[in-house]
Write a protein that holds these residues in place. Structure first.
Motif, short mmCIF file in Angstrom:
data_model
loop_
_atom_site.label_atom_id
_atom_site.label_comp_id
_atom_site.label_asym_id
_atom_site.label_seq_id
_atom_site.Cartn_x
_atom_site.Cartn_y
_atom_site.Cartn_z
N ALA A 1 66.43 45.21 35.46
CA ALA A 1 65.48 44.74 36.48
C ALA A 1 64.52 43.77 35.82
N SER A 2 64.00 42.85 36.59
CA SER A 2 63.06 41.86 36.09
C SER A 2 62.04 41.55 37.17
N GLY A 3 61.01 40.79 36.79
CA GLY A 3 59.98 40.42 37.74
C GLY A 3 58.92 41.48 37.95
N PHE A 4 58.94 42.54 37.14
CA PHE A 4 57.93 43.59 37.26
C PHE A 4 56.62 43.13 36.64
N ASP A 5 55.52 43.73 37.09
CA ASP A 5 54.21 43.52 36.48
C ASP A 5 53.99 44.56 35.38
N ARG A 6 54.28 44.21 34.16
CA ARG A 6 54.08 45.03 32.97
C ARG A 6 54.70 46.43 33.11
N PRO A 7 56.01 46.51 33.18
CA PRO A 7 56.64 47.84 33.22
C PRO A 7 56.39 48.59 31.92
N SER A 8 56.14 49.88 32.03
CA SER A 8 55.88 50.69 30.83
C SER A 8 56.71 51.96 30.87
N GLY A 9 56.16 53.05 31.43
CA GLY A 9 56.85 54.33 31.38
C GLY A 9 58.17 54.36 32.11
N LEU A 10 59.17 55.05 31.51
CA LEU A 10 60.50 55.19 32.10
C LEU A 10 60.87 56.67 32.11
N ALA A 11 61.63 57.08 33.12
CA ALA A 11 62.13 58.46 33.17
C ALA A 11 63.34 58.51 34.11
N PHE A 12 64.33 59.31 33.73
CA PHE A 12 65.51 59.52 34.57
C PHE A 12 65.40 60.87 35.29
N LYS A 13 65.81 60.84 36.56
CA LYS A 13 65.87 62.06 37.35
C LYS A 13 67.03 61.93 38.33
N ASP A 14 67.99 62.85 38.23
CA ASP A 14 69.15 62.84 39.12
C ASP A 14 69.87 61.48 39.09
N GLY A 15 69.95 60.89 37.90
CA GLY A 15 70.65 59.62 37.75
C GLY A 15 69.87 58.41 38.19
N ILE A 16 68.67 58.59 38.67
CA ILE A 16 67.82 57.48 39.13
C ILE A 16 66.80 57.15 38.06
N LEU A 17 66.65 55.87 37.75
CA LEU A 17 65.66 55.43 36.76
C LEU A 17 64.34 55.13 37.45
N TYR A 18 63.30 55.84 37.05
CA TYR A 18 61.95 55.60 37.57
C TYR A 18 61.19 54.74 36.56
N VAL A 19 60.50 53.74 37.10
CA VAL A 19 59.78 52.77 36.27
C VAL A 19 58.33 52.70 36.73
N ALA A 20 57.40 52.89 35.81
CA ALA A 20 55.99 52.74 36.12
C ALA A 20 55.54 51.36 35.67
N THR A 21 55.04 50.56 36.60
CA THR A 21 54.48 49.26 36.27
C THR A 21 52.96 49.37 36.29
N ALA A 22 52.28 48.23 36.19
CA ALA A 22 50.82 48.27 36.13
C ALA A 22 50.21 48.87 37.39
N SER A 23 50.90 48.72 38.55
CA SER A 23 50.29 49.20 39.80
C SER A 23 51.23 50.00 40.69
N CYS A 24 52.51 50.11 40.30
CA CYS A 24 53.48 50.77 41.17
C CYS A 24 54.42 51.67 40.37
N VAL A 25 55.12 52.53 41.09
CA VAL A 25 56.22 53.30 40.54
C VAL A 25 57.46 52.97 41.37
N PHE A 26 58.53 52.54 40.68
CA PHE A 26 59.77 52.16 41.34
C PHE A 26 60.87 53.15 41.00
N ALA A 27 61.85 53.25 41.90
CA ALA A 27 63.08 54.00 41.64
C ALA A 27 64.23 53.01 41.69
N LEU A 28 65.00 52.94 40.60
CA LEU A 28 66.13 52.01 40.50
C LEU A 28 67.43 52.80 40.62
#
Length: 464
Positions: A189-216
């Protein structure tokens, strides 16, 4: 024959005085009487050797006593252990038999040259480097040429994922043949605002950016995200402490750290939040100024958290912390710090009594970052029973406490058995850092992987 016996006994007296003098800095107690006793023994030994054995014997007795006393001190307190132990960790460790046994197992500390495999040389521009490693620990390069890599996560297929905040990307590092070297790098993934923390749950990658949490979502594992979902988009944007740690708890909820700055207000700041799949958020713990590392204890399910303390009391005063979180726990900031110590301006003993004390206090500017429990590492029992903690360090003059990977020995129940011990260090040489270790995770192969923001690489650390 009598003069030889006399010489040996008097030299032993002199050596005892020298040994006590050398040992005083390592004793948990010392006073003027001990100093007087040691210097008296040295003076008496010198005088008696000169009187009963002659000045020639004195010239022989002095180096013998110094060398023998030094050899005994080095045997009891090995010099490399003295450098590899942060003494602020745990005061009872000097008397802890478990820690003493561990100390024997991690010695000797050796200097290991960092070899750059041919496929990774193009991405390495730091010349010849070496790291100090504990016995049974080996460090190699897994990936190079990354733009300030930050957090790590591993999926169920053993693929390593890394966030790159500076360029807004999350990438996958693929070791196709299992040789411990990245052969393929995929931009997930690209275009995020400063992605930092990552974690997998049930095969889904969660990404914490400066202001949001995404599920990939990537259901077929082809490194192509099929769906990018916003889980939460109301994180407060913090100017300096924008990075978030992210972990899946034993209850399968996401836990997310939010940093703060001096003078900040807002219910989310300086906290760890719990986050459900539906996006509902609640405070889990507060009073954590800058938590950059979260890990779940494999037995108890408790969440452990680092805290990089503020410099409001001075760059070398306010300790950094390791905490065990409890629901609704208050960990002090901005009123208290460390072991319930009140802030000179805001705190009070009454306020601090209601806060949670840190489980370990670290020297200021250690800058603790990533955490990982070693139960899934492949190696001997000491390394499987450790909490691994990355101390990124801060470049404030020569008094640098970080730039190292620490191992904190734990019992099965999670009790800390003693000081943290250096497992890998040497990222700063004579006050000049060339690397900044940042996050760590245990891979599917049982090795520990560590990112380095400054050197732009990922290390693979294996254990005997």
């Amino acid at each position: 024959m009598k003069i030889i016996i006399r010489f040996v006994l008097l030299t032993l007296l002199l050596s005892t005085g020298v040994f006590i003098t050398m040992a005083i800095p390592f004793l948990s107690f010392s006073n003027s009487l001990l100093w007087f006793f040691s210097t008296f023994m040295i003076g008496a030994g010198l005088a008696l050797v000169a009187k009963h054995c002659g000045r020639g014997a004195l010239l022989l007795a002095i180096p013998i006593s110094v060398l023998s006393a030094n050899a005994l001190v080095v045997h009891i307190w090995p010099p490399l252990v003295r450098n590899s132990v942060l003494r602020a960790f745990n005061e009872v460790a000097k008397r802890d038999d478990d820690y003493r046994q561990l100390r024997k197992q991690v010695l000797p500390i050796t200097l290991q040259s960092l070899e750059v495999p041919a496929p990774l040389q193009q991405g390495w521009n730091h010349g010849e480097r070496a790291l100090e490693v504990a016995h049974g620990v080996s460090v190699s390069l897994f990936a190079t040429g990354l733009n300030q890599p930050y957090a790590l996560a591993v999926n169920d297929r053993g693929v390593l994922f890394v966030s790159l905040p500076k360029i807004g990307q999350v990438v996958a590092l693929v070791d196709k043949d299992g040789d411990g070297i990245t052969e393929e790098t995929h931009v997930i993934a690209s275009g995020f605002d400063r992605p930092s923390g990552l974690a997998f749950k049930d095969g889904i990658l969660y990404v914490a950016t400066a202001s949001c949490v995404f599920a990939l979502h990537d259901s077929d594992g082809d490194f192509e995200v099929e769906r990018q979902q916003v889980i939460y988009d109301q994180l407060p944007v913090v100017k300096h402490h924008w990075a978030h740690a992210l972990v899946v708890g034993a209850d399968q909820q996401l836990y997310l750290s939010v940093g703060a700055e001096i003078g900040d207000e807002g219910w989310q700041r300086a906290s760890v939040l719990s986050l459900t799949d539906s996006g509902s958020v609640a405070l889990y713990a507060t009073g954590l100024y800058d938590c950059q590392g979260l890990a779940v204890h494999p037995k108890s399910g408790s969440i452990w958290a680092t805290d990089d303390g503020p410099e409001s009391l001075g760059f070398y005063v306010h300790p950094d912390e390791l905490n065990v979180l409890v629901a609704d726990g208050d960990y002090g900031w901005p009123f208290c710090y460390g072991n319930r110590l009140p802030d000179v301006e805001l705190g009070s003993p009454e306020i601090c009594r209601s806060t949670q004390p840190s489980i370990l206090q670290l020297p200021a500017n250690s800058s603790p970052r990533g955490l990982a429990f070693g139960d899934q590492t492949r190696g001997s029992s000491p390394y499987q029973s450790m909490l691994y903690m990355v101390l990124q360090g801060a470049n404030y003059g020569k008094r640098q406490q970080g730039f190292r990977l620490m191992g904190v020995p734990l019992s099965v129940e999670g009790r800390i058995l003693g000081w943290g011990v250096d497992l890998v260090s040497g990222w700063s040489v004579d006050g000049e850092p060339w690397g900044e270790p940042t996050d760590c995770v245990v891979g599917a192969d049982g090795a520990l992987y560590v990112t380095d923001q400054r050197a732009g690489c990922v290390y693979r650390i294996s254990f005997e």
